[in-house]
Design a protein around this motif. Structure first.
Motif, PDB file in Angstrom:
ATOM      1  N   SER A   1      -8.718 -27.790   2.343  1.00 46.39           N
ATOM      2  CA  SER A   1      -9.065 -27.785   3.767  1.00 46.39           C
ATOM      3  C   SER A   1      -7.991 -27.134   4.634  1.00 46.39           C
ATOM      4  O   SER A   1      -8.185 -27.003   5.847  1.00 46.39           O
TER       5      SER A   1
ATOM      6  N   SER B   1       2.208 -35.830  12.922  1.00 45.88           N
ATOM      7  CA  SER B   1       1.595 -34.763  12.136  1.00 45.88           C
ATOM      8  C   SER B   1       2.204 -34.620  10.745  1.00 45.88           C
ATOM      9  O   SER B   1       1.482 -34.391   9.772  1.00 45.88           O
TER      10      SER B   1
ATOM     11  N   CYS C   1       0.925 -37.414   8.555  1.00 51.43           N
ATOM     12  CA  CYS C   1      -0.499 -37.160   8.333  1.00 51.43           C
ATOM     13  C   CYS C   1      -0.689 -36.041   7.310  1.00 51.43           C
ATOM     14  O   CYS C   1      -1.495 -36.160   6.375  1.00 51.43           O
TER      15      CYS C   1
ATOM     16  N   GLN D   1      -7.180 -38.671   8.212  1.00 55.22           N
ATOM     17  CA  GLN D   1      -8.224 -37.747   8.664  1.00 55.22           C
ATOM     18  C   GLN D   1      -8.506 -37.923  10.152  1.00 55.22           C
ATOM     19  O   GLN D   1      -8.737 -36.946  10.880  1.00 55.22           O
ATOM     20  N   LYS D   2      -8.480 -39.153  10.616  1.00 49.50           N
ATOM     21  CA  LYS D   2      -8.701 -39.427  12.042  1.00 49.50           C
ATOM     22  C   LYS D   2      -7.554 -38.874  12.888  1.00 49.50           C
ATOM     23  O   LYS D   2      -7.780 -38.307  13.962  1.00 49.50           O
TER      24      LYS D   2
ATOM     25  N   ARG E   1      -5.675 -36.400  12.008  1.00 49.22           N
ATOM     26  CA  ARG E   1      -5.820 -34.937  11.952  1.00 49.22           C
ATOM     27  C   ARG E   1      -6.760 -34.446  13.046  1.00 49.22           C
ATOM     28  O   ARG E   1      -6.500 -33.414  13.684  1.00 49.22           O
ATOM     29  N   ARG E   2      -7.825 -35.164  13.278  1.00 45.43           N
ATOM     30  CA  ARG E   2      -8.764 -34.782  14.343  1.00 45.43           C
ATOM     31  C   ARG E   2      -8.083 -34.879  15.704  1.00 45.43           C
ATOM     32  O   ARG E   2      -8.282 -34.001  16.563  1.00 45.43           O
ATOM     33  N   LEU E   3      -7.261 -35.887  15.915  1.00 49.30           N
ATOM     34  CA  LEU E   3      -6.540 -36.025  17.187  1.00 49.30           C
ATOM     35  C   LEU E   3      -5.571 -34.860  17.383  1.00 49.30           C
ATOM     36  O   LEU E   3      -5.432 -34.333  18.495  1.00 49.30           O
TER      37      LEU E   3
ATOM     38  N   ALA F   1      -5.838 -31.826  16.068  1.00 47.43           N
ATOM     39  CA  ALA F   1      -6.643 -30.634  16.356  1.00 47.43           C
ATOM     40  C   ALA F   1      -7.117 -30.648  17.801  1.00 47.43           C
ATOM     41  O   ALA F   1      -7.127 -29.610  18.482  1.00 47.43           O
ATOM     42  N   ASN F   2      -7.506 -31.824  18.297  1.00 44.05           N
ATOM     43  CA  ASN F   2      -7.972 -31.936  19.685  1.00 44.05           C
ATOM     44  C   ASN F   2      -6.847 -31.665  20.680  1.00 44.05           C
ATOM     45  O   ASN F   2      -7.092 -31.165  21.785  1.00 44.05           O
TER      46      ASN F   2
ATOM     47  N   ALA G   1      -5.172 -27.910  12.061  1.00 46.93           N
ATOM     48  CA  ALA G   1      -6.098 -27.541  13.139  1.00 46.93           C
ATOM     49  C   ALA G   1      -6.883 -26.263  12.829  1.00 46.93           C
ATOM     50  O   ALA G   1      -7.817 -25.922  13.556  1.00 46.93           O
TER      51      ALA G   1
END
Length: 434
Positions: A134, A230, A233, A304-305, A307-309, A311-312, A362
């Motif tokens: 990924s 990060s 993570c 994973q959660k 990681r989404r933060l 990226a946001n 990201a």
């Protein structure tokens, strides 16, 4: 000739100033002269010379090769020559040319060259031994930004063998000569000003921001609030995917197989113990721990959660009007070897990837551009981060910056006599000349 850019070499070839075989022989000669560096573990001399002969035939015939699926084949089809394999650990964990958390940009910063990590999905991963599916992206290392754009133009595009590649057609990456940066907004992430950052790198980072500001660009401080999480993570997600990917190397289907035949379990254990080095084994063990049923929710899912933060955070900054982020690439110049080995690989990786791995999580494009030499005469690079699939805009800004700073061109000294004397006398074999 070896010190020229891709465009200059290409023009020389087309004009007949040098033949592909002559150029190939120059490269092979330099590899032999620098053998003591142990940079190459395999030199494909016969293959390279054969490819050079085929390249000469194509020049004579005016042959234009078609595009093929993989990044290697695409380069070969454009007349590139493969000189051999550089010295990496198994599975190229931390390899030049593949970027999972900074493995293209970090060495580029230390070596005074341009290191580009394209947007995730822009370049095919087919044929790349997967480390973290990924996050893995084939990276590009070149002498200048224009060369990086040229190579990206060859490699970018949809690949039917890689479902993660973009479906839309990709235009060529010809970079305009940017003369006016007054409409640009450059973001400076405040979380990247960490205590471990060397004073030299911090000074150059500040100097680069002032350079953009003096030329009319809007330079603002921005926040990426989840930056501190990060690296942890990244470690959880990276090792988890490594453990999953490395499971195939069991001695039955792929790779090395030991001679122990007592039992299947014993063969598995011995094969993986013999076939993996300490770094790979450590990542597999950590990843399997995170993926255990009792740990899966608390580690992998939470990572994973996060990681989404992360990226946001980037999305929010770019949606606020920022065009490009400017950050350090590494904490400092390259560390001397004897000092480097004082700390374990995990610690060094955490330090080395602190400014780079968030970009991979990201899926954004980023490029390291050399800016100046340190007081020790070693290169220091800065990183530009762009919006997803805005690689051309990112490279255009990087090209402008490259032109402004005029980083000295790297030249290899002519190595005379026995190369072993370099080690005996503890002399440097590489120099940077104006």
């Amino acid at each position: 000739m070896l010190g020229r850019t891709l465009r200059e070499v290409s023009a020389a070839l087309k004009q007949g100033q040098i033949t592909p075989t002559e150029l190939c022989l120059k490269c092979l000669s330099l590899i032999k002269k620098t053998k003591f560096l142990n940079a190459y573990i395999t030199v494909s001399e016969e293959v390279a010379l054969k490819q050079a002969e085929e390249s000469e035939k194509r020049y004579k015939k005016g042959y234009v090769p078609p595009y093929n699926a993989t990044v290697v084949q695409k380069l070969l089809d454009q007349g590139a020559l493969l000189m051999g394999k550089t010295n990496l650990d198994e599975f190229a964990m931390g390899a030049l040319g593949s970027d999972t958390g900074g493995s293209t940009r970090n060495p580029a910063a230390h070596c005074g060259v341009v290191g580009l990590k394209p947007s995730y999905g822009l370049v095919s991963r087919h044929g790349l031994i997967p480390l973290v599916n990924s996050m893995d992206v084939p990276g590009i290392l070149t002498r200048c930004v224009d060369d990086a754009a040229t190579v990206l133009g060859v490699l970018a595009g949809h690949d039917c063998k890689d479902s993660t590649t973009v479906q839309d057609p990709v235009k060529s990456f010809i970079l305009p000569s940017l003369t006016d940066v007054s409409k640009l907004c450059i973001g400076i992430p405040k979380e990247y000003l960490v205590p471990e950052l060397s004073s030299e790198v911090q000074s150059l980072w500040s100097k680069a921001a002032k350079l953009f500001e003096s030329e009319g660009a809007k330079v603002i401080e921005v926040s990426l609030p989840h930056t501190s999480y990060s690296i942890v993570c990244y470690h959880v997600l990276c090792t988890s995917e490594v453990a999953s990917n490395m499971a195939r190397f069991d001695g039955l289907e792929y790779g090395h197989r030991c001679d122990i035949n007592v039992s299947t379990e014993a063969m598995y254990a011995a094969t993986r113990r013999e076939g993996f080095n300490d770094v790979v084994r450590g990542r597999i063990l950590s990843g399997n721990f995170f993926l255990l049923k009792e740990n899966y929710e608390n580690y992998f899912i939470k990572a994973q959660k996060v990681r989404r933060l992360i990226a946001n955070d980037f999305v929010n900054v770019f949606n606020s009007g920022v065009d490009v982020l400017l950050t350090p690439t590494t904490l400092s110049e390259a560390v001397p070897y004897m000092e480097f080995i004082k700390e374990d690989n995990r610690t060094r990786s955490a330090q080395g990837d602190i400014f780079t791995q968030a970009v991979n999580m990201a899926g954004l494009p980023a490029v390291s551009v050399p800016m100046a030499l340190s007081n020790q005469g070693l290169p220091i690079g800065l990183q530009f981060i762009g919006r997803a699939f805005c690689d051309q805009q990112l490279l255009t800004v990087a090209k402008w910056f490259e032109k402004q700073v005029q980083f000295p061109v790297i030249q290899l000294q002519e190595i005379m006599g026995d190369c072993s004397s370099v080690f005996e006398n503890d002399l440097a074999s590489v120099s940077l000349k104006q």
